[in-house]
Design an enzyme around this catalytic site. Structure first.
Site, PDB file in Angstrom:
ATOM      1  N   HIS A 180     -19.963  17.940 -26.472  1.00 11.87           N
ATOM      2  CA  HIS A 180     -20.836  16.871 -26.956  1.00 11.87           C
ATOM      3  C   HIS A 180     -21.674  16.280 -25.816  1.00 11.87           C
ATOM      4  O   HIS A 180     -22.783  15.811 -26.044  1.00 11.87           O
ATOM      5  CB  HIS A 180     -20.019  15.788 -27.660  1.00 11.87           C
ATOM      6  CG  HIS A 180     -19.727  16.142 -29.086  1.00 11.87           C
ATOM      7  ND1 HIS A 180     -18.468  16.409 -29.541  1.00 11.87           N
ATOM      8  CD2 HIS A 180     -20.553  16.315 -30.141  1.00 11.87           C
ATOM      9  CE1 HIS A 180     -18.531  16.722 -30.830  1.00 11.87           C
ATOM     10  NE2 HIS A 180     -19.786  16.667 -31.213  1.00 11.87           N
ATOM     11  N   ARG A 282     -27.425  11.427 -35.053  1.00 12.72           N
ATOM     12  CA  ARG A 282     -25.971  11.319 -34.872  1.00 12.72           C
ATOM     13  C   ARG A 282     -25.589   9.833 -34.810  1.00 12.72           C
ATOM     14  O   ARG A 282     -25.509   9.240 -33.736  1.00 12.72           O
ATOM     15  CB  ARG A 282     -25.555  12.017 -33.579  1.00 12.72           C
ATOM     16  CG  ARG A 282     -25.719  13.536 -33.604  1.00 12.72           C
ATOM     17  CD  ARG A 282     -25.290  14.160 -32.281  1.00 12.72           C
ATOM     18  NE  ARG A 282     -25.003  15.568 -32.393  1.00 12.72           N
ATOM     19  CZ  ARG A 282     -25.843  16.540 -32.052  1.00 12.72           C
ATOM     20  NH1 ARG A 282     -27.035  16.247 -31.580  1.00 12.72           N
ATOM     21  NH2 ARG A 282     -25.485  17.800 -32.180  1.00 12.72           N
ATOM     22  N   ARG A 318     -26.783  11.238 -40.261  1.00 12.24           N
ATOM     23  CA  ARG A 318     -25.413  11.704 -40.489  1.00 12.24           C
ATOM     24  C   ARG A 318     -24.474  10.512 -40.421  1.00 12.24           C
ATOM     25  O   ARG A 318     -24.575   9.693 -39.503  1.00 12.24           O
ATOM     26  CB  ARG A 318     -25.050  12.720 -39.407  1.00 12.24           C
ATOM     27  CG  ARG A 318     -23.582  13.071 -39.399  1.00 12.24           C
ATOM     28  CD  ARG A 318     -23.292  14.236 -38.515  1.00 12.24           C
ATOM     29  NE  ARG A 318     -23.156  13.847 -37.123  1.00 12.24           N
ATOM     30  CZ  ARG A 318     -22.937  14.711 -36.146  1.00 12.24           C
ATOM     31  NH1 ARG A 318     -22.888  16.004 -36.403  1.00 12.24           N
ATOM     32  NH2 ARG A 318     -22.794  14.303 -34.908  1.00 12.24           N
ATOM     33  N   GLU A 416     -20.065  22.995 -41.365  1.00  7.67           N
ATOM     34  CA  GLU A 416     -19.572  23.219 -40.000  1.00  7.67           C
ATOM     35  C   GLU A 416     -18.101  23.609 -39.979  1.00  7.67           C
ATOM     36  O   GLU A 416     -17.480  23.633 -38.921  1.00  7.67           O
ATOM     37  CB  GLU A 416     -19.858  22.021 -39.087  1.00  7.67           C
ATOM     38  CG  GLU A 416     -19.504  20.682 -39.647  1.00  7.67           C
ATOM     39  CD  GLU A 416     -19.929  19.518 -38.749  1.00  7.67           C
ATOM     40  OE1 GLU A 416     -20.398  19.732 -37.631  1.00  7.67           O
ATOM     41  OE2 GLU A 416     -19.770  18.382 -39.203  1.00  7.67           O
ATOM     42  N   ASN A 439     -22.443  24.378 -33.793  1.00 10.89           N
ATOM     43  CA  ASN A 439     -21.533  24.088 -32.679  1.00 10.89           C
ATOM     44  C   ASN A 439     -20.094  24.059 -33.189  1.00 10.89           C
ATOM     45  O   ASN A 439     -19.198  24.683 -32.618  1.00 10.89           O
ATOM     46  CB  ASN A 439     -21.853  22.732 -32.048  1.00 10.89           C
ATOM     47  CG  ASN A 439     -23.296  22.615 -31.636  1.00 10.89           C
ATOM     48  OD1 ASN A 439     -23.940  23.614 -31.359  1.00 10.89           O
ATOM     49  ND2 ASN A 439     -23.822  21.405 -31.605  1.00 10.89           N
ATOM     50  N   ASP A 440     -19.889  23.317 -34.260  1.00 12.01           N
ATOM     51  CA  ASP A 440     -18.536  23.251 -34.804  1.00 12.01           C
ATOM     52  C   ASP A 440     -18.197  24.490 -35.620  1.00 12.01           C
ATOM     53  O   ASP A 440     -17.075  24.981 -35.560  1.00 12.01           O
ATOM     54  CB  ASP A 440     -18.365  21.981 -35.647  1.00 12.01           C
ATOM     55  CG  ASP A 440     -18.072  20.791 -34.755  1.00 12.01           C
ATOM     56  OD1 ASP A 440     -17.242  20.937 -33.847  1.00 12.01           O
ATOM     57  OD2 ASP A 440     -18.699  19.736 -34.937  1.00 12.01           O
ATOM     58  N   ARG A 450     -14.863  24.050 -28.339  1.00 12.27           N
ATOM     59  CA  ARG A 450     -16.214  23.914 -27.772  1.00 12.27           C
ATOM     60  C   ARG A 450     -16.227  23.113 -26.492  1.00 12.27           C
ATOM     61  O   ARG A 450     -17.195  23.138 -25.739  1.00 12.27           O
ATOM     62  CB  ARG A 450     -17.172  23.306 -28.804  1.00 12.27           C
ATOM     63  CG  ARG A 450     -16.788  21.933 -29.239  1.00 12.27           C
ATOM     64  CD  ARG A 450     -17.605  21.455 -30.428  1.00 12.27           C
ATOM     65  NE  ARG A 450     -18.854  20.848 -30.022  1.00 12.27           N
ATOM     66  CZ  ARG A 450     -19.651  20.178 -30.853  1.00 12.27           C
ATOM     67  NH1 ARG A 450     -19.333  20.065 -32.135  1.00 12.27           N
ATOM     68  NH2 ARG A 450     -20.759  19.637 -30.427  1.00 12.27           N
ATOM     69  N   CYS A 487     -28.778  22.704 -37.483  1.00  7.31           N
ATOM     70  CA  CYS A 487     -28.986  21.606 -36.538  1.00  7.31           C
ATOM     71  C   CYS A 487     -28.083  21.724 -35.309  1.00  7.31           C
ATOM     72  O   CYS A 487     -28.067  20.846 -34.465  1.00  7.31           O
ATOM     73  CB  CYS A 487     -28.793  20.251 -37.220  1.00  7.31           C
ATOM     74  SG  CYS A 487     -27.124  20.010 -37.843  1.00  7.31           S
TER      75      CYS A 487
HETATM   76  C1  PEP Z   1     -22.706  20.913 -34.864  1.00  6.61           C
HETATM   77  O1  PEP Z   1     -21.483  20.864 -34.972  1.00  6.61           O
HETATM   78  O2  PEP Z   1     -23.348  21.961 -34.723  1.00  6.61           O
HETATM   79  C2  PEP Z   1     -23.496  19.661 -34.891  1.00  6.61           C
HETATM   80  C3  PEP Z   1     -24.809  19.695 -34.959  1.00  6.61           C
HETATM   81  O3  PEP Z   1     -22.831  18.480 -34.782  1.00  6.61           O
HETATM   82  P1  PEP Z   1     -22.201  17.952 -33.410  1.00  6.61           P
HETATM   83  O4  PEP Z   1     -22.673  18.825 -32.309  1.00  6.61           O
HETATM   84  O5  PEP Z   1     -22.642  16.549 -33.243  1.00  6.61           O
HETATM   85  O6  PEP Z   1     -20.738  18.083 -33.667  1.00  6.61           O
HETATM   86 MG    MG Z   2     -20.483  19.038 -35.589  1.00  7.94          MG
END
Ligand code: PEP
Ligand code: MG
Length: 662
Positions: A180, A282, A318, A416, A439-440, A450, A487
Site C-alpha cells: 500500500h 481510497r 470506495r 479483488e 493488487n489484491d 503483496r 483500478c
Molecule cells: C487493489 O487491490 O488492486 C486495489 C486497487 O485496492 P488497494 O490497492 O487499495 O487494496
Molecule cells: Mg484492494
C-alpha cells in the site's frame, strides 16, 4: 559519493535530504535532555499500556494471562523504573535505556536455571523493542521541508502524515511494488525505491540523496556539482510532469482513463489533467492517523469536494478499506496472525455498522453534488453485498428522518477476491459496475503476500490465471451490460494495457502521474486492435483505413467505378492513417504522394487516397515508405490530412484497387 543498487516500486527521479522516520534505524534518533528522554519513555509506556489493554479486550483466557504478565513486567520497577534511572542517572537516551534494561533483566532470568522463566526473555525482548520503537516515534516529528522520506519500513499512514506535497522520494529497506505504501506513492506521483540492505549503515538523517529508478538505485553524499545537476533535473522533471498534464486533456480513447486518489484535494485539476473521472477514491485515508473517526460532516465535505471538482464526471468513492496494513489507531481491531486474510474492507464495515452508516450517509448527501458512485471493497460472497446494500437503504432512511436531501448513487463491487470472480455473474446482477483490484486479486490468487519482501518473482501480475480471471469478470459483467474497470497497479503498466483492452476492460484507473502514459498506451493499443479487426477479403487483403465501405458502382469517379484498372472498393475513411492492405513489396509511390501500390506474388493492390487529389501535388500527404520497401500488413504507409483535402475541395474517399494482372 556512494552508489547503492535498489529495487523500484514506483519509477521516477528525486533528490533532496534524507528524512529518516522512526520506523527506521536507530542512528536516526536525536536524543533530547534527560528530562525530555524520560518524558518520551513515559509517553511510550502509556501508549504500550493502551495497546496491551486493547489486545486484552479481544483475548481468550490463555492470552489474557500472558498479556497480564507483560503489563506487569512493563510497569514494574525492574523494567520501567530501571530504564528511567538509566536515563536520569546515566544520561542514556530512552531507546538505549530500554534496550539495556531488557539486556540486564534477561541476563538475570537466564541465571535462574528454570526454563519457563528463561523463556520469558523472549517476551521481554519483544516488549522492549516495541517500547523502543514507540519512544523513537515520539522523539520525532514529521518533515517540514522537501525531502526524501527514509525508513526501514514505512506505513501508508506515515506517508500521508509526512505530507505528500513535500516528499521528493521514498526509500525503504523492506518493501514491495504492490504494497500500500507503493500504491500510495504511485497515486501521489512520488518515486519509491526499496530493497537497500542495511540501510542504517548507508544513509543517515540529513544526508543528501539522489534517488533514480532509471539508474537503478541511490547516490549518497554527491558533490556540489552533482547536487546542482540533480536539483536542475528534479525541477525539469516537475515541469515536464506539469506540461504532460496539460497535453493529456486533448486526447480521447474509447477506453476511459480514470484517476486513483486518496485525498479529496487530489481531485482538483484532475479533469483538466486528462482524467475521464475518478475511478478509485481510497476513502480509508480519511480515517488513518488520527485519534478518532472522521465525523459525517468532515466526510461529507471531502466527498462533496471530490465530486464537485470532477464536474459531471464519474467519481467512484470506495467505502473504507481499513484493516491489514491500513490500521486506524482509534479503532479496536483484533491482533491477527494474517491480517490480509482477516478483518479488512467490507468486513470492518459490517462489524462496525454505525461507522459504516455514517460513511454511507455522508456519501448519499455528497451524491447530490456530482456524479458520485459508491464502490464496495473486499466482497467475497453475495450476502456481503446484500448487507452493504441494506445498510445503504438504512442510511437513506435515517436521512429521510432527518429531512436531509440526498441522492442514491450507483453501487459497484470491487473484484479483488477469487471468490468474487467465480460469482461475478451473481454479483453483476446486483451491482451497477465492477472494478478489478488486481493488487489484491493478485495476492489472493497467486498466494503471495503483496507486502512481503523478495517475493517479486512470484507476484506476476500478468500471470495467465489472473488474466483469465479478468476475462471471466468482463464476460460476466458485459452479459449484464455493466462496465468493468481495472483500478489496481496493473492498469498503469504499459505492457499490460493492450492485453487489458483486448480482454474487454472498459476503463483503466491509474495514479494521476500515470494518466498521460496510460492514455497514450491505450490509444496505441486501440489503433492496433482496430487494424487487426479491419475486414479481410478472400485473398487476405485488409482495409487500409477505418470507415464505411462504398461499393465499386457507387464510387463517384468513372475511372474507378468503371473497373478500368481492376476491381475496387471505396472507404469513407475516419482518419488519414493509411496502412498496408497486405504484406509485400511497395511497387509504386505516386510522385504526388496520394497513392501507392503493393505486390505480393500475383496480387497487386493500389491504394488511392481521394479523388483527383493528384492535383494537390503532395500537399497534405506524408509517405513513410519508398518503392522497393518490404512492408507488413497493417504497417502505416501514408498519412493524409483529410481536413485539408476537403478544404481544398476534393473528395477524400480512399479507393482500394485490386489491379488487373499484367
Ligand atoms: C487493489 O487491490 O488492486 C486495489 C486497487 O485496492 P488497494 O490497492 O487499495 O487494496
Ligand atoms: Mg484492494
Amino acid at each position: 559519493m556512494d552508489r547503492f543498487a535498489c529495487k523500484t516500486a514506483q519509477k521516477g527521479f528525486g533528490a533532496g535530504k534524507a528524512y529518516i522516520l522512526h520506523g527506521g534505524p536507530a542512528a536516526a534518533y536525536r536524543p533530547g535532555s534527560p528530562e525530555e528522554e524520560a518524558a518520551r519513555l513515559d509517553r511510550a509506556a502509556a501508549e504500550m499500556n493502551r495497546k496491551l489493554a486493547a489486545r486484552k479486550a479481544q483475548a481468550d483466557a490463555t492470552e489474557t494471562a500472558l498479556l497480564d504478565a507483560e503489563t506487569a513486567i512493563l510497569n514494574g520497577d525492574e523494567f520501567l523504573g530501571e530504564a528511567r534511572r538509566g536515563i536520569l542517572e546515566k544520561g542514556l537516551s530512552a531507546p538505549d535505556a530500554i534496550g539495556r534494561t531488557a539486556d540486564s533483566l534477561c541476563a538475570m532470568l537466564r541465571e535462574s536455571g528454570n526454563s519457563y522463566i528463561q523463556e520469558r526473555c523472549e517476551d521481554i525482548r519483544g516488549l522492549a523493542s516495541g517500547l523502543a520503537a514507540l519512544a523513537r516515534g515520539s522523539g520525532q516529528g514529521m518533515p517540514t521541508e522537501p525531502c526524501i522520506l527514509v525508513g526501514t519500513e514505512l506505513s501508508p499512514g506515515e506517508i500521508t502524515m509526512a505530507g505528500p506535497d513535500i516528499l521528493r522520494g521514498i526509500l525503504t529497506e523492506t518493501g514491495s511494488p504492490t504494497s500500500h505504501v507503493s500504491v500510495l506513492a504511485g497515486s501521489l506521483g512520488i518515486p519509491y525505491l526499496y530493497g537497500l540492505e542495511n540501510l542504517a549503515d548507508k544513509v543517515r538523517d540529513g544526508d543528501y540523496l539522489i534517488l533514480d529508478s532509471e539508474a537503478g538505485g541511490i547516490c549518497v553524499h554527491p558533490d556540489g556539482e552533482q547536487i546542482r545537476e540533480a536539483e536542475a533535473r528534479q525541477a525539469a522533471a516537475e515541469k515536464a510532469r506539469a506540461e504532460q498534464r496539460k497535453q493529456a486533456a486533448g486526447k480521447t480513447t474509447r477506453t476511459k482513463i480514470g484517476a486513483n486518489i486518496s485525498r479529496a484535494e487530489e481531485a482538483d485539476g484532475l479533469a483538466e489533467a486528462g482524467a475521464d473521472g475518478i475511478g478509485l477514491f481510497r476513502s480509508e485515508f480519511l480515517f488513518l492517523n488520527r485519534s478518532e473517526a472522521p465525523s459525517e460532516e468532515e466526510q461529507y465535505e471531502a466527498y462533496r469536494h471530490a465530486a464537485e471538482a470532477m464536474g459531471g464526471q464519474e467519481t467512484v468513492i470506495r467505502t473504507m478499506d481499513i484493516g491489514s496494513d491500513k490500521r486506524a489507531e482509534w479503532l479496536e481491531m483484533p491482533e491477527e496472525i494474517n491480517p490480509a486474510l482477516g478483518l479488512r474492507g467490507l468486513r470492518v464495515s459490517l462489524k462496525y455498522r454505525e461507522l459504516f452508516r455514517t460513511q454511507l450517509r455522508a456519501l448519499l448527501r455528497a451524491a447530490k453534488a456530482g456524479n458520485l458512485r459508491i464502490m464496495i471493497p473486499m466482497v467475497a460472497s453475495e450476502w456481503e453485498l446484500d448487507e452493504a446494500l441494506k445498510e445503504l437503504r438504512a442510511a437513506a432512511e435515517e436521512l429521510d428522518a432527518r429531512k436531509e436531501s440526498y441522492a442514491i448513487p450507483d453501487v459497484g463491487v470491487m473484484i479483488e477476491t477469487p471468490a468474487a470472480v467465480m460469482i461475478a455473474p451473481e454479483l453483476a446482477a446486483k451491482a451497477r459496475f465492477f472494478s478489478i483490484g488486481t493488487n489484491d486479486l493478485g495476492q489472493y490468487t497467486l498466494a503471495v503476500d503483496r507486502e512481503a519482501r523478495d517475493m517479486d518473482a512470484y507476484f506476476n501480475p500478468m500471470h495467465e490465471a489472473l488474466l483469465r480471471m479478468i476475462g471471466m469478470t468482463v464476460k460476466a459483467a458485459h452479459e449484464k451490460q455493466i462496465p468493468v474497470a481495472v483500478c489496481g497497479e496493473l492498469a498503469g503498466r504499459p505492457e499490460a494495457i493492450g492485453t487489458l483492452i483486448r480482454l474487454g476492460v472498459d476503463e483503466l484507473s491509474v495514479s494521476p502521474a500515470k494518466l498521460v502514459a496510460t492514455r497514450n498506451a491505450a490509444a496505441e493499443a486501440e489503433a492496433a486492435i482496430e487494424k487487426e479487426r479491419r475486414p479481410k477479403t478472400a485473398e487476405g487483403i485488409r482495409s487500409p483505413a477505418e470507415g464505411e465501405l462504398i461499393p465499386m458502382a457507387e464510387i463517384p469517379d468513372p475511372a474507378f467505378s468503371g473497373g478500368i484498372m481492376g476491381e475496387c472498393v471505396g472507404i469513407l475513411a475516419e482518419d488519414g492513417n493509411i496502412c498496408a492492405p497486405l504484406s509485400g513489396t511497395v511497387t509504386t509511390v505516386a510522385a504526388a504522394k496520394h497513392a501507392f501500390s503493393i505486390r505480393n506474388g500475383e496480387t497487386e493492390v493500389l491504394v488511392h487516397v481521394g479523388l483527383d487529389t493528384v492535383q494537390l501535388k503532395g500537399e497534405g500527404f506524408t509517405v513513410h515508405v519508398r518503392e522497393g520497401d518490404r512492408v507488413e500488413q497493417g504497417q502505416p504507409v501514408l498519412d493524409a490530412d483529410l481536413d485539408l483535402i476537403r478544404a481544398r475541395g476534393y473528395n477524400p474517399m480512399v479507393i482500394v484497387v485490386r489491379l488487373n494482372a499484367g
